[in-house]
Design an enzyme around this catalytic site. Sequence first.
Site, short mmCIF file in Angstrom:
data_model
loop_
_atom_site.label_atom_id
_atom_site.label_comp_id
_atom_site.label_asym_id
_atom_site.label_seq_id
_atom_site.Cartn_x
_atom_site.Cartn_y
_atom_site.Cartn_z
N LYS A 25 7.82 38.65 -48.19
CA LYS A 25 7.44 37.23 -48.04
C LYS A 25 6.05 37.12 -47.40
O LYS A 25 5.20 36.36 -47.87
CB LYS A 25 8.50 36.52 -47.19
CG LYS A 25 8.25 35.04 -46.98
CD LYS A 25 9.55 34.31 -46.70
CE LYS A 25 10.10 34.51 -45.31
NZ LYS A 25 9.29 33.85 -44.25
N SER A 171 2.27 36.85 -31.94
CA SER A 171 2.57 36.13 -33.17
C SER A 171 1.56 36.47 -34.26
O SER A 171 0.37 36.21 -34.13
CB SER A 171 2.56 34.63 -32.92
OG SER A 171 2.51 33.94 -34.16
N ASP A 319 12.28 39.33 -37.23
CA ASP A 319 13.09 38.58 -38.19
C ASP A 319 14.45 39.23 -38.45
O ASP A 319 15.28 38.65 -39.16
CB ASP A 319 12.34 38.45 -39.52
CG ASP A 319 11.13 37.53 -39.39
OD1 ASP A 319 11.11 36.68 -38.48
OD2 ASP A 319 10.20 37.66 -40.21
N LYS A 346 12.52 29.91 -34.17
CA LYS A 346 12.42 30.31 -35.58
C LYS A 346 13.02 29.19 -36.44
O LYS A 346 13.11 28.05 -36.00
CB LYS A 346 13.10 31.66 -35.79
CG LYS A 346 12.38 32.81 -35.08
CD LYS A 346 11.01 33.07 -35.71
CE LYS A 346 10.28 34.20 -35.03
NZ LYS A 346 8.90 34.32 -35.52
N ARG A 392 18.28 33.57 -42.74
CA ARG A 392 18.61 34.92 -42.25
C ARG A 392 19.96 34.92 -41.51
O ARG A 392 20.65 35.93 -41.47
CB ARG A 392 17.50 35.45 -41.36
CG ARG A 392 16.17 35.57 -42.11
CD ARG A 392 15.21 36.55 -41.47
NE ARG A 392 13.86 36.36 -41.96
CZ ARG A 392 13.40 36.81 -43.13
NH1 ARG A 392 14.20 37.49 -43.93
NH2 ARG A 392 12.15 36.59 -43.50
C1 S3P Z 1 5.32 36.04 -40.18
C2 S3P Z 1 5.28 36.27 -38.83
C3 S3P Z 1 6.45 36.14 -37.95
C4 S3P Z 1 7.75 36.10 -38.72
C5 S3P Z 1 7.69 35.22 -39.93
C6 S3P Z 1 6.57 35.68 -40.87
C7 S3P Z 1 4.08 36.20 -40.97
O1 S3P Z 1 6.32 34.95 -37.19
O2 S3P Z 1 8.80 35.66 -37.89
O3 S3P Z 1 8.90 35.23 -40.64
O4 S3P Z 1 4.16 36.28 -42.21
O5 S3P Z 1 3.00 36.24 -40.36
P1 S3P Z 1 5.51 34.94 -35.80
O6 S3P Z 1 4.23 35.57 -36.06
O7 S3P Z 1 5.39 33.50 -35.42
O8 S3P Z 1 6.39 35.71 -34.85
#
Ligand code: S3P
Length: 439
Positions: A25, A171, A319, A346, A392
């Site tokens: 994703k 993040s 995740d 989340k 999830r």
């Molecule tokens: C993601 C980063 C994560 C993850 C999300 C996808 C991304 O979030 O939980 O499903 O593609 O950069 P955070 O960076 O806010 O932790």
Amino acid sequence: MSESLQFIIEPGGRLQGTLRVPGDKSISHRSIMLGALAEGVTEITGFLEGADSLATLNAFRAMGVDIEGPEAGRVTVHGVGLHGLKAPGAPLDLGNSGTSMRLLAGLLAAQPFDTVLTGDESLNRRPMRRVTEPLALMGAQVDTSPDGTPPLHIHGGHRLHGIDYAMPVASAQVKSCLLLAGLYAEGRTCVTEPAPTRDHTERMLAGFGWPVAVAGRRVCVDGGGRLAAARIEVPADISSAAFFMVGAAIAPGSRVTLTHVGINPTRIGVINILRAMGARLALANERTVGGEPVADITVEAGPLHGIRIPAEQVPLAIDEFPVLFVAAALAEGETVLTGARELRVKESDRIQVMADGLRVLGADATPTEDGMVIRGGGGFTGGRVDSHGDHRIAMAFAMAALRAAGPVTIDRCENVDTSFPGFVALAREAGLDIRAGHG
Ligand code: S3P
């Protein structure tokens, strides 16, 4: 109230076979974004045809980018260059997708036109100040609602300048947002993370010919370059593979091989944690595709034991905690997770919602402010759990049924399509007695 999509799973069984889960994703989102801003035609294969990555794709179509597909994971993006986007005619609806909203906020803050970003009920509850505050330091103007949530009103026409920003939370979405804004900014934009997070943006920028300077936990880009179209092969998503990894680990007699899975070192917390719990897990056929490492992962059932989850693994498995909690509830002894407050913001509050569901299924789970304490062993009862519309959580409890004494019913499963279209069919093929219905 409209009927919700339910999963109904008969208890027991085992998982077997060789499976390929859908495309990653995070990488799918970024392939559309960088492809759209590049000069030339970007060819993508293995694209995730889930609602989240399609929300990103549709947002760029609405901004005048010609995109063909997806068809069996193939997408062709006719890049418009860094300055070729057009003002969309309406607010961009990003559905359930936090990644779309936070990353788009960065690159749209640098456009000459205004945009409005909105989403579904869950996304419109999620915190956005983590991106709007550093963007403001760069000279952007992005308004949130009074409590810091969407919709975002992005005022275009502001000249951005680089900043040197230390992120308060680990993040990848915030880091990526600022790097994308940094492509347009005057001077250098640097982001320092408190702990390593997924680095797909950095890798893909380099693949599109944009120099990225990485030194430890600090990453910098200079504004004012160009992106050159590229070929992108999206690996299978380790976050989707994780459900089958745990399913195979917990259900006696199971053995599955998950093929072509992305094993980027910033994503393999689930492998490290399961191994620390004693899981029988082997990697084979390790190779690199388009700058991302991939492998085939084989998991066999075996006894698990509880652990204290190491702090540095938390962002690397962020995740995967819903399904890791299921594994912990079946492991001998105590599993303790701390330092994972992020789970509360989340797609749902994953600490509370998982603890509630695990207790419905008879497990001993105590939520804490920033994690959970689970005393495992035994199995689950049957029962009815609420996924709170979180993809999830729905898939994690589906796997729990492999070790339940009675049927497991899961409510509000419609968002499974955001990240894992075809989950029910693939899970059935592997041996889970699952069906979807309306209730
Ligand atoms: C993601 C980063 C994560 C993850 C999300 C996808 C991304 O979030 O939980 O499903 O593609 O950069 P955070 O960076 O806010 O932790």
